[in-house]
Design an enzyme around this catalytic site. Structure first.
Site: not given
Ligand code: C5P
Length: 233
Positions: A34, A61, A63, A66, A121, A182, A212
């Site tokens: 992504k 991504d 988003k 417009d 979120t 996670r 991450r």
């Molecule tokens: O590092 P991590 O696993 O938290 O990354 C999650 C990814 O998903 C990031 O790019 C974050 O911007 C995206 N994201 C999110 N929650 C959302 C929409 C997108 O964590 N509701």
């Protein structure tokens, strides 16, 4: 788009060399990568192509939000990059989503999936009320996801906790793209409402966006492979 591996790794960096290296090392251990506005605003289509050269399907991504004509133009402009997935804010309304879906279809069988962002979120019920939306976040997400489906989008981004209800509301073809994932025992960082990859998949997620836990690992490929083993088990 058919995916053997549902994991898309979020390459959240402005470091072009790092993004390229990650994409190359993750090829074969994740389903895709992504790229968000942070990377794209820094490096544009050229940077995108450098990362995509690794051969992973890309979720671009950006988003978009417009008026319909502008969003359609924005989608058309990124079609030559051949992303696997693009997205727009469902709050942009039915006409905007239809315009986005129609523009994507101009790419024919190679077209990207167009996914709607329901409710960020980072917002809670009181933030929603401040924007004039009454009702619960869950009601709002269901309403916007229903509108995305009836406007021709392929799916929505949702939190793991909304998978079940949206799957029930919208059927099994509608794609559910789920961040906030996670692996058991990993650092949750700033994510609050998390779920493990296997739990989210069992509930009916189609694509798991994981950043991450993979990119922050000493060996990102090994971390991705470990997630893959849990999913296959
Ligand atoms: O590092 P991590 O696993 O938290 O990354 C999650 C990814 O998903 C990031 O790019 C974050 O911007 C995206 N994201 C999110 N929650 C959302 C929409 C997108 O964590 N509701």
């Amino acid at each position: 788009m058919t995916l053997e591996n549902p994991v898309f790794c979020a390459l959240d960096t402005t470091d072009l060399g790092r993004a390229e290296k990650l994409a190359r090392s993750l090829k074969g251990s994740v389903g895709g990568a992504k790229i968000g506005m942070e990377f794209f605003n820094a490096h544009g289509p050229q940077g995108y192509r450098a990362v995509a050269a690794a051969g992973l399907p890309i979720f671009l991504d950006l988003k978009l939000h417009d008026i319909p004509n502008t969003v359609a133009g924005g989608i058309r402009a990124i079609l030559p990059l051949k992303p696997a997935i693009v997205n727009v804010h469902a709050a942009g309304g039915a006409a905007m989503m239809r315009a986005a879906a129609d523009a994507a279809r101009e790419a024919g069988s190679d077209r990207p999936l167009v996914i709607g962002v329901t409710m960020l979120t980072s917002l809670d019920a009181s933030d929603l009320a401040d924007t004039g939306v009454s009702g619960t976040p869950s009601d709002h997400v269901r309403r916007l996801a229903g509108l995305a489906a009836s406007s021709g989008l392929d799916g929505v981004v949702c939190s793991a906790h909304e998978i079940e209800v949206l799957r029930r509301d919208l059927g099994k073809e509608f794609k559910l793209v789920v961040p906030g994932i996670r692996p058991a025992g990993s650092d949750i960082a700033d994510q609050k409402r998390i779920m493990t990859p296997a739990e989210a998949l069992a509930l009916g997620a189609d694509i798991l966006v994981i950043g991450r836990p993979i990119t922050g690992a000493g060996d990102p490929r090994a971390a991705a492979e470990e997630i893959g083993r849990f999913l296959a088990a």
